[in-house]
Each structure stands twice: as structure tokens, then as C-alpha cells.
Enzyme design. Structure first.
Site, short mmCIF file in Angstrom:
data_model
loop_
_atom_site.label_atom_id
_atom_site.label_comp_id
_atom_site.label_asym_id
_atom_site.label_seq_id
_atom_site.Cartn_x
_atom_site.Cartn_y
_atom_site.Cartn_z
N ASP A 54 27.00 5.57 55.17
CA ASP A 54 27.70 5.13 53.95
C ASP A 54 26.82 4.15 53.21
OD1 ASP A 54 29.74 4.72 51.96
OD2 ASP A 54 31.24 5.21 53.47
N GLY B 232 23.06 4.34 52.86
CA GLY B 232 22.54 5.08 51.72
C GLY B 232 23.60 5.94 51.09
N HIS C 258 36.68 16.53 48.08
CA HIS C 258 37.65 16.60 46.97
C HIS C 258 37.33 15.63 45.84
CE1 HIS C 258 40.82 13.30 48.06
NE2 HIS C 258 39.60 12.87 48.28
#
Lengths: 409, 409
Positions: free
Chosen positions: A269, A295, A315
Site C-alpha cells: 500500500d 508504493g 470496483h
């Protein structure tokens, strides 16, 4: 007087008369002290309602077989019932009441509320099964109902109120412009010029690492059951390496290596988030099992893996970006590897998926270009980028997973 | 990635572990291309969430007997389901579909909507039982479900959508500030400085007589069943004269004289409204039976009457003003006369009256000082001004009536 308020009658059977034009017979009136006090009257603006003159000729009687109006009214005013709960969470009423029952007056004092409004507020929560009450009148004492006692008391391990806080201070308002979102396709959140001042709201959630972590814990609390289910339900026997994209605090990696100790997991993350993931993983004693990568998954060259997961990631994006991620995952997977997407999958027949369809519309309101999808949509996309086939597995509906299989070498 | 969206999992049974502090073992991370793209990050603002450090130590597992989370989530996100319906009414989708089934693409064209968003919108309405659908995919055609077909097609005698239009363009937004209403007791509608621009919305409803009439017909459509019930259910045998305060288009007077032809009725409302009442009463051929009075019931000297009615009037005001009206009605009633209030009566035990309590909270949001009440509250007030006793009669719940009896001479 005009009534602008919520009215919720039901239809009763009455003699049905088709509407008809009654001859205009002239009028005969008594007037007295003309008086007009409408707020903001007199300015003629573009009509929101078109005129239907036939309407005013009807006799407004309902046939004996008129359908029950109540479900329609319930849905139409559900926003206010929903808002009562969201405000209770926003004010942290349930944490207050977890310390002991209080009278309406004591609640008003503790939460700095307008005293006369509190009995209706508390009794509305009571009638919605969110509170219980002992006694009647000013001496009556309120306590948490079973659901808020379990899920809405801050500082307990089962707290799931963070999501409701987000609804209370962000999503409720932005959904107020759902009509515009539907007309323009444009996001209605902080990015909309109308909400320039909302920057403060956003900062109050993400302004410090502590708040960011609390927020991610809160969001994680709603998905963690599905993650745990995936870690148990999918066959991880042949898996050596796992990569979780957009892993937030690393909760999914923790579940995977806890249930499958032979797996080495990597959670990716943004840097600010991965710092928090490191702390969280260390607290759970899983530092040796899980690598933490910092990252953006748009820039980061995915490491090779047997399983790549994306929880509530796909989504967020439009189709073009979805395809970029799917391609990137395909390329990074070892032969025979699997890509797993956890999302609110819309049922293939698109007939009964209320939460998933609302989630997809929520993307329209809150995430430029994002939309949810069916497992059939997913199957088409993953085959296009080279996967062999895909299947859907049930986790904790409406959160489910689709798995795409890459051919072995 | 952070997920800011609606998630609706349920809790599944899992081994319950009490939360505990795991020793901090240090961290071991791989970083790569640090990247941070949060919108509006970095500004520290007053906290909306307090910090609870213990929270981040939990293992987030649920005990086997965890209560089902779904009812809580359903209520928490009900605002979005509600908003989908309100927007459909605002866009007049149901009138469009009453002319024949349409594809999503045809709906988008007809209503000028963002094409890609329409299938989710239509299928959400389908899953909420508001639409039906024949077929699947782009060729699928949508029709109205039974409730919208009956109640939400403009120009039909059973249209009850006016109230939803009001919710769509006014109340939904104003309820977004329910927390502030609860904190300050201050109205959150057009009168709030924040909503200076909302003047246009108000004017679009009341700017012309035609719009005003349409609005009042729409509101009347929701109360007319209860009015008709009162006209039939109460004993009007000994009544010669009836006065309806704030009678809008005179619908209640029409019901009373239609069911009880011996009664002479007077309907009172502001001048601009009573002009419309005159037209409406004439159309129904009841001009000889009903007198139309113009004025504010605060200033107008009530004429003597055997029965005085107030439909959705009393709840608009604070207690002091309520008492003024009750006193004025008492003085104007003939000996043995009756005062009837139709309102969303809160049950005396204040435990199950969701619509009435939401209505009362709606007064907090939309009507300075207004609040709903129980029949017991009403009984206390009317005895204070001299009435002998009172009783409650059921009309069309949650709209019911309380009747106060003045002693005979």
C-alpha cells in the site's frame, strides 16, 4: 397551513371512482383578514414540477384493491431513519450509554444537545431497536440495544462504527446529489467544486497517522470476516507466495499466514499506510511471515506470486484501469497462479443484489469512474487478459470473491 | 487502497479471542517507489473521531454468538436506498415508464442521464421492487413495479409522489444537518443561513398558483384517506356547523359534507390558498355546502361551530402556540362541541411509533419549535384550557385523531 413534513398513512379500501372533470359552478366565499406568510414566496424560478392540470380534478379515492402504500412510504422516508442512527454514531451516543443507563436529560447534558429534542431522538432510536428504555417520562433511562452494544461502542474489539461515521459526515451528504451524479456521471464528493469546504472533513479523518489508522481499522472491521473466510475456504496448499494489493493495514495477509503458515505474504500500500501496516503486523507477531511493500500499485512492479489478491480495489476504477490491473496481475502470477478479487459482487442476473448495486451507485457518487460488477463481467475481463477460467466463491455475502486461474506451464 | 464505500457483510461465527496486546517485535519492510495520493491530505483539523489506542490491538474476530450485523448495516445505508427512489421520482421515471417499457439506454436518452450509470440505477430500483425487467443485458426493458405504477405516475388520480418530490429536493438535504438540529434546536431548512440559495427551490414549489395547487394536491393525497375516515367514523349526527383550520384546498370540508350532507362547513386558510380552495370546492360541486374563509388562524376570529378540526396543524408549533390555538378553539366551540386534531400521534408508551417519532424529528429539522405528541399529552393540554375529556380514534395509522369534548350547557 401547508404541511411539508413526513406523513405516512396507509391506503384503506374505499369506493373507487375514476377521476372525472366536475363542472365548474363558480364560487361563494367568505374572506377575512387576508394574510400571507410563506417563506420566500413570489419569485418565479425554473419549474421542477411540470404542470398536470388533470391532476387537480381527481376525487382522490382509492379502490378497494389499492396496493398497500406503506412499503413505498417506508422506503421514501428511510433516509430520516438512517440519519437518526448515523447521528447517534457521530455523537458517540452508544459509547456513552455503554457506561450505564442515562435519562434523556443526562444524555443532553453529556452530549451538549438541545434538551427538548432528546426524548424524540432517543425514543426514535428505541422504536428502531437501537436503544432500550426502562421506565417512562423524564425519569426513564436509556441503554444500548443488543446491536449497538455489540458493534457501536468505541474501544471494543467488535466496533464497526467507523463506516457509519463516514456515512454520517460524508456519504449521506454526497448522496444528496445523486440526481446530479446520475445526470452527469460526475463524482459528488470532496472533489466537486460545491464541496470546497469539505476539505476539513477529509483532513479530520486523515490528518494524522493515528486518525488514518483508526479509520482503516474501522473499514477493516467490515471486511475482515470475509478475508478470514477466504484464508480458510480457498485451497492455499500449493501456494508459496501471496501478494495483496492495496492491503491497508495488512489484515488479509495476517489472516492468510495465520491460517496457512507455509505461505509467505506481501502486503502493498502507499507509504503512509504501509508504515501503519508494519506496526499492526508486528503487534500480531507476524513480522517474519509478511513483507510490507510501499508504493502505488499503478507504479510498483508486482513481485512474482502464486496468488494475488485485491480486496475492494477493482470496483474503484473504470473499465480501462480495471483491465490494466488485471493484466498486470496476470503478468506477475506464476504459471498456475490465481488472482482473487473480493468485492460486492452483483448477482449475474442483476435482480436481487441491493447492497452490491447500492455500492456500485456509491462509486458513482464517491469514486470517479468506479463501478461494481458481476462474476460474469469478471470472467469476460480475465479471459481477455489471458486467464484460463474463473469461478466465484461465497465469503460473507454480499462480500464474495471471484478467482481467475492462470494456466500452468 | 482505502475503501470509502458502502460495505455490507454479515458476521459469521468464528473462534472468539478476547483482544490482547501482542508484544511489539519491530518491523521488516520492503519499500518501493513511495507514493501518496490522498485527496486533501496533510491538513490537521479538529478531530471528529477521538483516539482509542486499545482499538488497534484487537484481533477482530467475532464470537460464535455475535448478533447478525445486517440489520444495523441495512439501517445505516438505508439513506442511499431511499435516495435512489427519491431521485427516480424527482426525474419522473415512473411517469415515463407508464407509457411503455424502455431499455436502460432509452431511459438515459429520455431523461438525459449519464448512460453508463443507468443500468445500476434501474437494477437497484428493480431489486428494491420498484421496477420490473424483461430480459437481460442492454436489450432488457424496464417497467414500473406495482407500487410505482399505482402511486407514482403523474396525472393519475392516485399519484402520491408530491411528498417524495419534497423529500428529494428539500428534506433529504436538510436532514443531512440533523446532528446540528439536535445540538442547537435550530431549524435546518430554507431559513438557515447555510441555505440562502435554497430560496429558488422554495419558489419553484410556490412561485405560481398552479404550482402551489399542485403541491397542495400532492400533500392532500397523503392525508385524504384519513380525512375521509374521520368524516365517516366520527358521529356527525348532531353537528350543524364545522370549521376546518388551515384547510388548504378544503379537502376535509369536502369529505365532511359529502358524508354528512346536513353539515355546513367552513374551511379557513391564507388568502392565496383559499382562492385555490374555492376552485377545488366548486369543481366538486360543493360550493353551497362549504364556506371559504381567508386569513391566518392566528388573527382570524373563529366563527362559532359544533366541531373544529385541525389536520396536521398542531404539530407545527411549540407548546405555547399550541395552547393559544387550543384555547381559541375552546372559546369558539358551542357548548357540547368537539375539537378534533388529526396528526401522527405518538403512542402513549412512546415505544413503537417510528413514523410519528420521525415526523416529530422532522419538525425539529423543518419547522421551528414544532413537535408531535401523544394522546396523553393532548389530553393534558385540552383539560388545561377547559375541555371536559378527550379520546383517541384510529383513522389511517400512523395518521390518527384525538377529540376533545367541551361540556354541554
Amino acid at each position: 397551513m401547508l404541511n411539508l413534513a413526513i406523513v405516512q398513512p396507509t391506503v384503506v379500501g374505499n369506493g373507487w371512482q375514476p377521476y372525472c372533470t366536475v363542472p365548474f359552478k363558480g364560487s361563494n366565499c367568505h374572506t377575512s383578514q387576508p394574510h400571507l406568510n410563506y417563506r420566500h414566496s413570489g419569485v418565479n424560478c425554473p419549474a421542477l414540477f411540470s404542470s398536470h392540470s388533470i391532476f387537480s380534478f381527481n376525487t382522490m379515492t382509492a379502490p378497494p384493491d389499492a396496493p398497500d402504500l406503506r412499503p413505498l412510504l417506508d422506503l421514501g422516508v428511510a433516509f430520516s431513519a438512517s440519519r437518526v442512527l448515523l447521528t447517534a454514531v457521530e455523537l458517540d451516543l452508544f459509547t456513552l450509554l455503554s457506561r450505564g443507563p442515562l435519562t434523556a436529560s443526562e444524555i443532553a447534558t453529556a452530549l451538549k444537545l438541545h434538551q427538548p429534542a432528546v426524548p424524540d431522538f432517543a425514543d426514535a432510536l428505541l422504536s428502531l431497536n437501537m436503544l432500550t428504555r426502562e421506565g417512562d417520562g423524564p425519569e426513564a433511562r436509556y441503554s444500548n440495544g443488543p446491536l449497538p452494544a455489540y458493534y457501536l461502542v468505541k474501544g471494543t474489539p467488535t466496533y464497526k462504527g467507523g463506516f457509519f461515521e463516514m456515512c454520517a459526515i460524508r456519504l449521506y451528504q454526497y448522496w444528496g446529489h445523486f440526481t446530479e451524479a446520475l445526470q452527469t456521471g460526475r463524482c459528488q464528493n470532496e472533489s466537486h467544486p460545491r464541496n470546497a469546504g469539505a476539505k476539513d472533513v477529509w483532513s479530520s479523518i486523515f490528518g494524522t497517522d493515528e486518525k488514518l489508522e483508526e479509520f482503516m481499522q474501522a473499514m477493516g472491521a467490515l471486511t475482515n470476516d470475509a478475508q478470514r473466510e477466504l484464508a480458510k475456504k480457498m485451497d492455499w496448499g500449493t501456494v508459496s507466495s501471496h501478494l495483496d494489493l492495496g492491503g491497508a493495514l495488512g489484515l488479509l495477509s495476517c489472516e492468510v499466514v495465520s491460517a496457512n503458515p507455509h505461505v509467505k505474504s506481501t502486503t502493498l500500500d502507499l507509504e503512509r499506510v504501509s508504515k501503519l501496516a508494519r506496526k499492526n503486523i508486528a503487534r500480531r507477531g507476524l513480522t517474519d511471515k509478511i513483507s510490507i511493500a510501499s508504493g502505488s500499485f499503478w507504479d510498483w512492479p508486482f513481485t512474482k506470486a502464486d496468488v494475488i489478491t485485491m480486496g475492494l480495489i477493482l470496483h474503484d476504477y473504470d473499465l480501462e484501469k480495471k483491465m490494466v490491473l488485471l493484466r498486470k496481475a496476470y503478468d506477475a502470477l506464476n504459471p498456475g497462479g490465481r488472482l482473487v478479487a473480493i468485492d460486492h459482487l452483483i448477482e449475474d442476473d442483476r435482480r436481487g443484489s441491493v447492497p452490491a448495486l447500492l455500492m456500485s451507485l456509491n462509486m458513482l457518487v464517491d469514486q470517479e469512474g468506479g463501478f461494481d460488477f458481476t462474476s460474469r463481467d469478471f470472467d469476460g475481463w480475465v479471459k481477455e487478459v489471458g486467464f484460463d477460467h474463473s469461478e466465484k466463491i461465497e465469503l460473507v455475502p454480499p462480500l464474495n470473491a471471484v478467482i481467475a486461474y492462470k494456466k500452468g506451464s
